[in-house]
Design a protein around this motif. Structure first.
Motif, mmCIF file in Angstrom:
data_model
loop_
_atom_site.group_PDB
_atom_site.id
_atom_site.type_symbol
_atom_site.label_atom_id
_atom_site.label_comp_id
_atom_site.label_asym_id
_atom_site.label_seq_id
_atom_site.Cartn_x
_atom_site.Cartn_y
_atom_site.Cartn_z
ATOM 1 N N ALA A 71 4.787 -1.670 5.238
ATOM 2 C CA ALA A 71 5.019 -0.819 4.326
ATOM 3 C C ALA A 71 6.581 -0.407 4.369
ATOM 4 C CB ALA A 71 4.302 0.500 4.314
ATOM 5 N N GLU A 72 7.289 -0.520 3.125
ATOM 6 C CA GLU A 72 8.539 -0.011 2.892
ATOM 7 C C GLU A 72 8.573 1.375 2.646
ATOM 8 O OE1 GLU A 72 10.102 -2.741 -0.105
ATOM 9 O OE2 GLU A 72 10.339 -4.386 1.175
ATOM 10 N N LYS A 73 9.832 1.992 2.424
ATOM 11 C CA LYS A 73 9.881 3.393 2.328
ATOM 12 C C LYS A 73 9.058 4.251 1.149
ATOM 13 C CE LYS A 73 14.356 4.440 2.931
ATOM 14 N NZ LYS A 73 15.661 4.723 2.629
ATOM 15 N N ALA A 74 9.014 3.420 0.127
ATOM 16 C CA ALA A 74 8.083 3.893 -1.087
ATOM 17 C C ALA A 74 6.573 3.620 -0.801
ATOM 18 C CB ALA A 74 8.590 3.478 -2.182
ATOM 19 N N GLY A 75 6.255 3.148 0.315
ATOM 20 C CA GLY A 75 4.919 2.649 0.512
ATOM 21 C C GLY A 75 4.496 1.522 -0.371
ATOM 22 N N VAL A 76 5.430 0.620 -0.423
ATOM 23 C CA VAL A 76 5.014 -0.708 -0.942
ATOM 24 C C VAL A 76 5.181 -1.778 -0.159
ATOM 25 C CG1 VAL A 76 5.876 -2.362 -2.866
ATOM 26 C CG2 VAL A 76 6.197 -0.016 -3.287
ATOM 27 N N VAL A 77 4.051 -2.690 -0.169
ATOM 28 C CA VAL A 77 3.719 -3.833 0.661
ATOM 29 C C VAL A 77 3.806 -5.046 -0.262
ATOM 30 C CG1 VAL A 77 2.230 -5.106 1.998
ATOM 31 C CG2 VAL A 77 2.338 -2.838 2.644
ATOM 32 N N HIS A 78 4.780 -5.940 0.189
ATOM 33 C CA HIS A 78 4.668 -7.190 -0.858
ATOM 34 C C HIS A 78 4.852 -8.420 0.008
ATOM 35 C CE1 HIS A 78 9.144 -7.880 -0.058
ATOM 36 N NE2 HIS A 78 9.194 -6.515 -0.240
ATOM 37 N N ALA A 79 4.518 -9.457 -0.356
ATOM 38 C CA ALA A 79 4.768 -10.874 0.497
ATOM 39 C C ALA A 79 4.234 -11.844 -0.592
ATOM 40 C CB ALA A 79 3.501 -11.021 1.441
ATOM 41 N N GLY A 80 4.543 -13.205 -0.188
ATOM 42 C CA GLY A 80 4.386 -14.345 -0.803
ATOM 43 C C GLY A 80 2.963 -14.862 -0.265
ATOM 44 N N VAL A 81 1.885 -15.162 -1.577
ATOM 45 C CA VAL A 81 0.718 -15.587 -1.035
ATOM 46 C C VAL A 81 0.382 -16.998 -1.677
ATOM 47 C CG1 VAL A 81 -0.158 -13.316 -1.047
ATOM 48 C CG2 VAL A 81 -0.199 -14.581 -3.220
ATOM 49 N N GLY A 82 1.376 -17.849 -1.599
ATOM 50 C CA GLY A 82 1.179 -19.249 -1.876
ATOM 51 C C GLY A 82 2.351 -19.919 -3.020
ATOM 52 N N LYS A 83 2.130 -20.710 -3.533
ATOM 53 C CA LYS A 83 2.731 -21.717 -4.490
ATOM 54 C C LYS A 83 2.262 -21.888 -5.736
ATOM 55 C CE LYS A 83 6.796 -22.282 -1.783
ATOM 56 N NZ LYS A 83 8.046 -21.756 -2.093
#
Length: 233
Positions: free
Chosen positions: A165-177
């Motif tokens: 989780a980043e500062k603002a509570g956001v989680v992000h990632a790549g999940v495929g192409k």
């Protein structure tokens, strides 16, 4: 304001007015709008009801996506002796000790994942200010500080994704192409969401999953129905 190109204008028109749709519909939209000259990455962003500045609300972990990421992951391993050989045999791209530390201190970082044996952490610890901000610092909580370096290398190469989780509570990632079959992307999305759900910290209060969005590298985003994303639709 910069003028939108025809491709982006068309893509935005395609998603206009569409929000909180099913994962399946979102993936269909994203795939149809991924028209760049390269194989775009499908990305997920999750807004969580946490404040990562508090230790008991930090969200972090790993998930092995069932269909991989479609990305070639370069792995560096800090190890000596037999463990260094084990890492090389498992497919690590870079293996070293003090020499690797000096390379990184010199500004050369040619890897996407960093793994270390516990005895190497005094050396790796000197790189905290360099690797930390890049989310590359080995950490036992996500399995990158381990004696089983072979398994860690295989996991990294086989589609394991780290999240934090980043500062603002956001989680992000790549999940495929974007080139993946739609059902495989849907499986990856739900596996990622499930892992983030299971990583819910004890200090989280109120709604934990607040918003989920999907997009491709060059395309507009679309919000996804949370119930659909959790597989409980």
């Amino acid at each position: 304001m910069a003028k939108l190109g025809k491709r982006m204008k068309s893509a935005r028109e395609a998603v206009a007015g569409k929000s909180d749709i099913s994962v399946e519909d979102a993936i269909t939209l994203i795939k149809s709008n991924a028209k760049a000259k390269f194989d775009e990455t499908v990305e997920i962003a999750m807004n969580l009801g946490v404040d990562p500045r508090h230790a008991d609300q930090m969200v972090r972990g790993t998930v092995s996506l069932p269909n991989g990421t479609g990305k070639t992951v370069r792995v560096a391993v800090f190890a000596r002796g037999p463990k260094a050989e084990e890492a090389k045999e498992a497919g690590a791209d870079i293996v070293g000790a003090e020499d690797l530390m000096e390379t990184i201190q010199g500004g050369t970082i040619e890897f996407d994942r960093c793994i270390a044996t516990p005895d190497m952490m005094p050396v790796v610890g000197r790189l905290g200010k360099i690797l930390g901000p890049r989310n590359l610092m080995p950490n036992p909580k996500v399995g990158t500080v381990t004696m089983d370096v072979a398994q860690a290398v295989q996991d990294a190469k086989g589609g394991q994704v780290q999240f934090r989780a980043e500062k603002a509570g956001v989680v992000h990632a790549g999940v495929g192409k974007a080139s993946f079959e739609a059902d495989k992307l849907v499986e990856n999305v739900r596996a990622f969401v499930d892992a983030v759900q299971k990583a819910k910290p004890a200090g989280a209060k109120g709604a934990y999953l607040k918003k989920i969005s999907l997009t491709s590298t060059m395309g507009p985003g679309v919000t996804v129905d949370i119930t659909s994303a959790t597989g409980n639709a």
